[in-house]
Design a protein around this motif. Structure first.
Motif, PDB file in Angstrom:
ATOM      1  N   ALA A  48      37.850  40.788  59.283  1.00 53.40           N
ATOM      2  CA  ALA A  48      39.135  40.182  59.636  1.00 53.40           C
ATOM      3  C   ALA A  48      40.182  40.645  58.636  1.00 53.40           C
ATOM      4  N   ASP A  49      41.437  40.451  58.995  1.00 50.98           N
ATOM      5  CA  ASP A  49      42.554  40.845  58.137  1.00 50.98           C
ATOM      6  C   ASP A  49      42.822  39.740  57.120  1.00 50.98           C
ATOM      7  N   VAL A  50      41.895  39.600  56.184  1.00 49.68           N
ATOM      8  CA  VAL A  50      42.020  38.618  55.108  1.00 49.68           C
ATOM      9  C   VAL A  50      41.577  39.274  53.805  1.00 49.68           C
ATOM     10  N   GLU A  51      42.089  38.760  52.699  1.00 51.99           N
ATOM     11  CA  GLU A  51      41.688  39.269  51.398  1.00 51.99           C
ATOM     12  C   GLU A  51      40.280  38.775  51.044  1.00 51.99           C
ATOM     13  N   PRO A  52      39.460  39.610  50.423  1.00 51.46           N
ATOM     14  CA  PRO A  52      38.137  39.139  49.985  1.00 51.46           C
ATOM     15  C   PRO A  52      38.222  37.902  49.100  1.00 51.46           C
ATOM     16  N   SER A  53      39.254  37.832  48.257  1.00 52.90           N
ATOM     17  CA  SER A  53      39.386  36.672  47.380  1.00 52.90           C
ATOM     18  C   SER A  53      39.561  35.384  48.173  1.00 52.90           C
ATOM     19  N   TRP A  54      40.302  35.464  49.291  1.00 56.87           N
ATOM     20  CA  TRP A  54      40.494  34.276  50.131  1.00 56.87           C
ATOM     21  C   TRP A  54      39.150  33.786  50.673  1.00 56.87           C
ATOM     22  N   VAL A  55      38.318  34.713  51.100  1.00 55.18           N
ATOM     23  CA  VAL A  55      36.992  34.351  51.628  1.00 55.18           C
ATOM     24  C   VAL A  55      36.125  33.759  50.530  1.00 55.18           C
ATOM     25  N   HIS A  56      36.068  34.425  49.387  1.00 54.17           N
ATOM     26  CA  HIS A  56      35.158  33.993  48.336  1.00 54.17           C
ATOM     27  C   HIS A  56      35.580  32.674  47.697  1.00 54.17           C
ATOM     28  N   GLU A  57      36.859  32.338  47.785  1.00 51.83           N
ATOM     29  CA  GLU A  57      37.308  31.029  47.305  1.00 51.83           C
ATOM     30  C   GLU A  57      36.767  29.891  48.157  1.00 51.83           C
ATOM     31  N   ARG A  58      36.400  30.193  49.387  1.00 50.83           N
ATOM     32  CA  ARG A  58      35.979  29.157  50.335  1.00 50.83           C
ATOM     33  C   ARG A  58      34.482  29.145  50.597  1.00 50.83           C
ATOM     34  N   ILE A  59      33.763  30.083  50.029  1.00 55.19           N
ATOM     35  CA  ILE A  59      32.313  30.137  50.205  1.00 55.19           C
ATOM     36  C   ILE A  59      31.666  30.212  48.826  1.00 55.19           C
ATOM     37  N   ALA A  60      30.914  29.191  48.484  1.00 57.23           N
ATOM     38  CA  ALA A  60      30.252  29.167  47.183  1.00 57.23           C
ATOM     39  C   ALA A  60      29.169  30.239  47.133  1.00 57.23           C
ATOM     40  N   PRO A  61      28.988  30.906  46.012  1.00 56.60           N
ATOM     41  CA  PRO A  61      27.941  31.921  45.888  1.00 56.60           C
ATOM     42  C   PRO A  61      26.566  31.355  46.260  1.00 56.60           C
ATOM     43  N   GLY A  62      25.871  32.055  47.106  1.00 50.59           N
ATOM     44  CA  GLY A  62      24.532  31.635  47.500  1.00 50.59           C
ATOM     45  C   GLY A  62      24.478  30.608  48.618  1.00 50.59           C
ATOM     46  N   ASP A  63      25.636  30.137  49.097  1.00 54.91           N
ATOM     47  CA  ASP A  63      25.640  29.172  50.208  1.00 54.91           C
ATOM     48  C   ASP A  63      25.462  29.953  51.508  1.00 54.91           C
ATOM     49  N   LEU A  64      24.232  30.066  51.965  1.00 55.49           N
ATOM     50  CA  LEU A  64      23.910  30.944  53.089  1.00 55.49           C
ATOM     51  C   LEU A  64      24.431  30.421  54.418  1.00 55.49           C
ATOM     52  N   SER A  65      24.636  29.127  54.530  1.00 59.39           N
ATOM     53  CA  SER A  65      25.080  28.563  55.802  1.00 59.39           C
ATOM     54  C   SER A  65      26.599  28.526  55.932  1.00 59.39           C
ATOM     55  N   ALA A  66      27.309  28.669  54.827  1.00 64.37           N
ATOM     56  CA  ALA A  66      28.764  28.484  54.836  1.00 64.37           C
ATOM     57  C   ALA A  66      29.518  29.442  55.756  1.00 64.37           C
ATOM     58  N   PRO A  67      29.165  30.744  55.826  1.00 56.32           N
ATOM     59  CA  PRO A  67      29.974  31.650  56.651  1.00 56.32           C
ATOM     60  C   PRO A  67      30.037  31.273  58.131  1.00 56.32           C
ATOM     61  N   LEU A  73      34.798  28.412  59.432  1.00 53.58           N
ATOM     62  CA  LEU A  73      35.287  29.002  60.681  1.00 53.58           C
ATOM     63  C   LEU A  73      36.635  28.406  61.077  1.00 53.58           C
ATOM     64  N   THR A  74      36.812  27.116  60.840  1.00 49.68           N
ATOM     65  CA  THR A  74      38.101  26.488  61.134  1.00 49.68           C
ATOM     66  C   THR A  74      39.199  27.061  60.242  1.00 49.68           C
ATOM     67  N   ALA A  75      38.887  27.228  58.961  1.00 48.83           N
ATOM     68  CA  ALA A  75      39.871  27.790  58.037  1.00 48.83           C
ATOM     69  C   ALA A  75      40.216  29.231  58.405  1.00 48.83           C
ATOM     70  N   LEU A  76      39.209  30.009  58.773  1.00 52.13           N
ATOM     71  CA  LEU A  76      39.456  31.398  59.146  1.00 52.13           C
ATOM     72  C   LEU A  76      40.292  31.478  60.420  1.00 52.13           C
ATOM     73  N   ALA A  77      39.970  30.624  61.383  1.00 52.62           N
ATOM     74  CA  ALA A  77      40.737  30.613  62.629  1.00 52.62           C
ATOM     75  C   ALA A  77      42.203  30.280  62.364  1.00 52.62           C
ATOM     76  N   GLU A  78      42.446  29.291  61.512  1.00 54.84           N
ATOM     77  CA  GLU A  78      43.827  28.921  61.190  1.00 54.84           C
ATOM     78  C   GLU A  78      44.543  30.058  60.464  1.00 54.84           C
ATOM     79  N   ARG A  79      43.835  30.713  59.567  1.00 55.57           N
ATOM     80  CA  ARG A  79      44.431  31.821  58.823  1.00 55.57           C
ATOM     81  C   ARG A  79      44.849  32.957  59.755  1.00 55.57           C
TER      82      ARG A  79
END
Length: 215
Positions: A48-67, A73-79
């Motif tokens: 998607a047309d988003v910065e990697p930093s934006w994604v990584h701020e919202r997904i904790a390292p190792g949280d396999l279910s978060a993506p 998904l709601t945050a990405l859709a709004e973005r």
């Protein structure tokens, strides 16, 4: 498929998956139409047309279910000013040589609901029907991959027609090509039919579609 996402998908289809390291890779969208999340074993890809930093701020390292979780998904859709489509199991199968073993008649009728839906998400649509109530649709979808859609009339369901259509569709592509099929996991009948036709699971994905473009 020449995009980064296309190359990644092709590699996964051939058994070379992203490293199972719990990370999230962020790739540019392969086209203005395509955006979403695809999850493999212990590795997810946001295209998607988003910065990697934006994604990584919202997904904790190792949280396999978060993506694929509702909050992300709601945050990405709004973005993206889009909405999340359904979470699908992603499967793939290699093309098969020769003509289909069952008679398929190509149609240019674009009024069929399955064909109408396919036109929202794919390019180069071609469709075939059968005398016993089946419809097969293929076209270029995410990252330019060949994607399959099926429809079986209510009166014809429960007799293995979906499985036969999925198998026949593998004969409709040039030799050496891959055919992808996305299936809602809750649709157990379709899942069984796709697997019986030789498709194998690769991962799961959610597409971000324009508002009102789900389905």
């Amino acid at each position: 498929m020449t995009s980064q996402l296309g190359e990644l998908l092709t590699a996964a289809a051939r058994g070379s998956f992203p490293r199972a390291d719990g990370r999230v890779t962020v790739l540019p969208p392969p086209s203005p139409r395509d955006a979403g999340v695809v999850a493999f074993t212990c590795h997810a890809v946001v295209f998607a047309d988003v910065e990697p930093s934006w994604v990584h701020e919202r997904i904790a390292p190792g949280d396999l279910s978060a993506p694929l979780s509702p909050p992300f998904l709601t945050a990405l859709a709004e973005r993206l000013h889009r909405e999340a489509n359904t979470i699908d199991m992603v499967t793939v199968a290699a093309s098969l040589p020769g003509p289909p073993p069952w008679e398929l008649v190509e149609t240019r009728d674009r009024s069929h609901p399955r064909i109408t839906r396919a036109l929202r998400h794919r390019d180069g649509i071609r469709a075939w029907t059968t005398a016993d109530g089946g419809t097969v649709v293929i076209g270029r979808g995410v990252g330019g991959r060949w994607e399959l859609a099926l429809e079986v009339d209510g009166s014809a369901q429960g007799h293995g027609l979906g499985r036969r259509l999925a198998y026949a569709a593998r004969h409709l592509l040039p030799e050496g090509e891959l055919l992808w099929a996305q299936v809602a996991p809750g649709n157990a009948r379709s899942v069984r039919g796709i697997l019986a036709a030789g498709f194998v699971p690769v991962g799961a994905e959610v597409l971000m579609v324009p508002h009102g473009g789900r389905g």
